[in-house]
Design a protein around this motif. Structure first.
Motif, PDB file in Angstrom:
ATOM      1  N   GLN A  42       0.822  -1.207   0.000  1.00 26.70           N
ATOM      2  CA  GLN A  42       0.000   0.000   0.000  1.00 26.70           C
ATOM      3  C   GLN A  42       0.853   1.254   0.000  1.00 26.70           C
ATOM      4  O   GLN A  42       0.457   2.290  -0.511  1.00 26.70           O
ATOM      5  CB  GLN A  42      -0.936   0.002   1.200  1.00 26.70           C
ATOM      6  N   LYS A  43       2.036   1.183   0.567  1.00 26.68           N
ATOM      7  CA  LYS A  43       2.919   2.347   0.612  1.00 26.68           C
ATOM      8  C   LYS A  43       3.937   2.312  -0.523  1.00 26.68           C
ATOM      9  O   LYS A  43       4.894   3.070  -0.528  1.00 26.68           O
ATOM     10  CB  LYS A  43       3.639   2.400   1.956  1.00 26.68           C
ATOM     11  N   SER A  44       3.742   1.399  -1.475  1.00 26.54           N
ATOM     12  CA  SER A  44       4.626   1.241  -2.637  1.00 26.54           C
ATOM     13  C   SER A  44       6.068   0.991  -2.216  1.00 26.54           C
ATOM     14  O   SER A  44       6.995   1.493  -2.823  1.00 26.54           O
ATOM     15  CB  SER A  44       4.544   2.481  -3.544  1.00 26.54           C
ATOM     16  N   LEU A  45       6.259   0.208  -1.187  1.00 27.39           N
ATOM     17  CA  LEU A  45       7.600  -0.113  -0.729  1.00 27.39           C
ATOM     18  C   LEU A  45       7.990  -1.548  -1.073  1.00 27.39           C
ATOM     19  O   LEU A  45       9.024  -2.032  -0.664  1.00 27.39           O
ATOM     20  CB  LEU A  45       7.709   0.065   0.792  1.00 27.39           C
ATOM     21  N   ASP A  46       7.169  -2.213  -1.868  1.00 23.76           N
ATOM     22  CA  ASP A  46       7.426  -3.615  -2.145  1.00 23.76           C
ATOM     23  C   ASP A  46       8.619  -3.828  -3.075  1.00 23.76           C
ATOM     24  O   ASP A  46       9.293  -4.840  -2.990  1.00 23.76           O
ATOM     25  CB  ASP A  46       6.183  -4.310  -2.699  1.00 23.76           C
ATOM     26  N   ASP A  47       8.935  -2.869  -3.956  1.00 20.70           N
ATOM     27  CA  ASP A  47      10.027  -3.062  -4.903  1.00 20.70           C
ATOM     28  C   ASP A  47      11.288  -2.270  -4.571  1.00 20.70           C
ATOM     29  O   ASP A  47      12.387  -2.730  -4.778  1.00 20.70           O
ATOM     30  CB  ASP A  47       9.577  -2.678  -6.317  1.00 20.70           C
ATOM     31  N   HIS A  48      11.105  -1.057  -4.043  1.00 27.69           N
ATOM     32  CA  HIS A  48      12.276  -0.222  -3.772  1.00 27.69           C
ATOM     33  C   HIS A  48      11.956   0.784  -2.677  1.00 27.69           C
ATOM     34  O   HIS A  48      10.823   1.250  -2.562  1.00 27.69           O
ATOM     35  CB  HIS A  48      12.717   0.514  -5.035  1.00 27.69           C
ATOM     36  N   PRO A  49      12.956   1.119  -1.862  1.00 25.31           N
ATOM     37  CA  PRO A  49      12.718   2.120  -0.814  1.00 25.31           C
ATOM     38  C   PRO A  49      12.618   3.515  -1.411  1.00 25.31           C
ATOM     39  O   PRO A  49      13.187   3.799  -2.460  1.00 25.31           O
ATOM     40  CB  PRO A  49      13.949   2.002   0.082  1.00 25.31           C
ATOM     41  N   THR A  50      11.900   4.371  -0.741  1.00 25.85           N
ATOM     42  CA  THR A  50      11.798   5.758  -1.198  1.00 25.85           C
ATOM     43  C   THR A  50      13.009   6.542  -0.710  1.00 25.85           C
ATOM     44  O   THR A  50      13.749   6.100   0.164  1.00 25.85           O
ATOM     45  CB  THR A  50      10.518   6.415  -0.640  1.00 25.85           C
ATOM     46  N   ASP A  51      13.213   7.723  -1.276  1.00 24.20           N
ATOM     47  CA  ASP A  51      14.338   8.558  -0.858  1.00 24.20           C
ATOM     48  C   ASP A  51      14.245   8.904   0.620  1.00 24.20           C
ATOM     49  O   ASP A  51      15.247   8.904   1.324  1.00 24.20           O
ATOM     50  CB  ASP A  51      14.391   9.848  -1.688  1.00 24.20           C
ATOM     51  N   SER A  52      13.038   9.204   1.090  1.00 22.11           N
ATOM     52  CA  SER A  52      12.895   9.564   2.503  1.00 22.11           C
ATOM     53  C   SER A  52      13.217   8.382   3.400  1.00 22.11           C
ATOM     54  O   SER A  52      13.791   8.553   4.468  1.00 22.11           O
ATOM     55  CB  SER A  52      11.475  10.072   2.788  1.00 22.11           C
TER      56      SER A  52
END
Length: 62
Positions: A42-52
């Motif tokens: 749901q937080k779109s963290l399944d493929d790659h971490p965000t910059d923050s």
């Protein structure tokens, strides 16, 4: 002097009780893993971490 049977402590579980608890723990672990995976998705963290996220974890790595 006799002890109250309700106060006696069982040191080990029977096979049936142990298997029931193992099944319950396994089921809880699977539920938690599914929930965490859902949260990442749901937080779109399944493929790659965000910059923050990288900024937040950078001091912890190294």
């Amino acid at each position: 002097m006799s002890e109250d049977p309700l106060l006696e402590r069982k040191d080990q579980l029977g096979e049936e009780e142990r298997e029931h608890l193992e099944d319950a723990v396994t089921e809880m672990c699977e539920c938690i893993e599914d929930y965490v995976e859902l949260q990442f998705t749901q937080k779109s963290l399944d493929d790659h971490p965000t910059d923050s996220m990288e900024k937040d974890t950078q001091p912890l790595v190294g």
